[in-house]
Design a protein around this motif. Structure first.
Motif, PDB file in Angstrom:
ATOM      1  N   ARG A 241     -21.336  33.124 -19.768  1.00 34.05           N
ATOM      2  CA  ARG A 241     -22.334  32.987 -18.286  1.00 34.05           C
ATOM      3  C   ARG A 241     -23.783  32.805 -19.371  1.00 34.05           C
ATOM      4  N   ARG A 242     -24.054  33.295 -20.314  1.00 36.00           N
ATOM      5  CA  ARG A 242     -25.217  32.740 -21.423  1.00 36.00           C
ATOM      6  C   ARG A 242     -24.682  32.793 -22.577  1.00 36.00           C
ATOM      7  N   SER A 243     -25.493  32.404 -23.895  1.00 38.99           N
ATOM      8  CA  SER A 243     -24.879  31.698 -25.183  1.00 38.99           C
ATOM      9  C   SER A 243     -23.580  32.742 -26.029  1.00 38.99           C
ATOM     10  N   PRO A 244     -22.604  32.180 -25.627  1.00 37.35           N
ATOM     11  CA  PRO A 244     -21.640  33.627 -26.326  1.00 37.35           C
ATOM     12  C   PRO A 244     -21.696  33.835 -27.858  1.00 37.35           C
ATOM     13  N   PHE A 245     -22.953  33.532 -28.628  1.00 33.97           N
ATOM     14  CA  PHE A 245     -23.753  34.301 -29.591  1.00 33.97           C
ATOM     15  C   PHE A 245     -24.950  34.962 -28.815  1.00 33.97           C
TER      16      PHE A 245
END
Length: 261
Positions: A241-245
């Motif tokens: 639900r946010r950057s996968p990094f």
């Protein structure tokens, strides 16, 4: 037990050489030392992948490989894993046709020969679970067909530890209503690789979360894994639900603070 990154988490960023190389560098800077190859670009050559990962100091410890290659191109698949320096050849999911009482035993009939070829080459076929493996029914045609069992229990019984290992996925065990620590104990000699994935509750229901940011008992899970054969704890988050990094970095930091690196 080494902490690694399952590249399925960042699959959108591993489809060509430029993106793959940048992604590998980012993961190495986070502190990870191992990776699993999954859903990467089909045109990326194993020699080149190995070179990029070696340069970043990342060992390739597990793959998710195409089911048809496991079944029908076993020898060449083994050679590619030799190039990658990778011991564990993974099946990401059981094909749909095997998931019924009528056809489950055919999974054993079809996969036993390639599993043995892989074992004879000094490697291990690894099965990755979702939640459907915890359905319970009587499998038709099997020697033990009169007894209702969970699908994952059938697989553990039908294959020896030399033929089949399990990439136990913590989130999917929990999603199936099963006890993660109990299944770690039950499979403790057959889980050299484990997917670390947490579960959080939102207004919409259960969602995947960075490790130790959700509600799962990861303190207990880590204690149970310490008493198992687990070599690699691979962080995976299918949906972020946010950057996968960011999700990979948060998971690494939390696991490092818990003593896993």
């Amino acid at each position: 037990m080494k902490t690694g990154a399952q590249l399925y988490t960042v699959r959108a960023y591993t489809q060509n050489e430029k993106d793959f190389a940048e992604t590998i560098e980012r993961i190495a800077r986070m502190g990870y030392t191992t990776v699993q190859l999954s859903a990467i670009g089909k045109d990326l050559r194993p020699e080149w992948i190995r070179e990029i990962c070696d340069r970043a100091g990342l060992a390739i410890v597990l793959t998710h490989s195409d089911v048809n290659r496991i079944l029908y191109d076993t020898e060449n698949l083994i050679k590619e894993h030799d190039i990658l320096g990778c011991k564990y050849i993974g099946l990401g999911s059981m094909p749909e046709k095997y998931r019924s009482p009528e056809w489950l035993y055919h999974f054993a009939l079809d996969f036993r020969e390639p599993a043995r070829k892989i074992a004879d080459a000094g490697k291990l076929l690894m099965y990755h679970n979702h939640d459907f493996e915890f359905r319970r029914f009587a499998a038709e045609g099997a020697p033990d067909s009169s007894e209702k069992k969970q699908v994952i229990a059938y697989l553990a019984d039908w294959f020896s530890a030399r033929e089949l290992g399990f990439t136990l996925d913590t989130f999917w065990v929990q999603a199936a209503g099963a006890d993660v620590c109990q299944w770690i104990e039950r499979l403790k000699d057959r889980i050299p690789c484990v997917h670390a994935k947490d579960m959080e509750m939102t207004k919409e229901g259960a969602v995947m979360a960075p490790v130790m940011e959700g509600n799962m008992n990861f303190d207990g899970i880590l204690r149970a894994l310490a008493d198992s054969c687990c070599e690699y704890l691979l962080v995976e988050q299918d949906v972020c639900r946010r950057s996968p990094f960011d999700c990979l970095q948060i998971s690494y930091r939390n696991l490092a603070e818990a003593g896993c690196r």
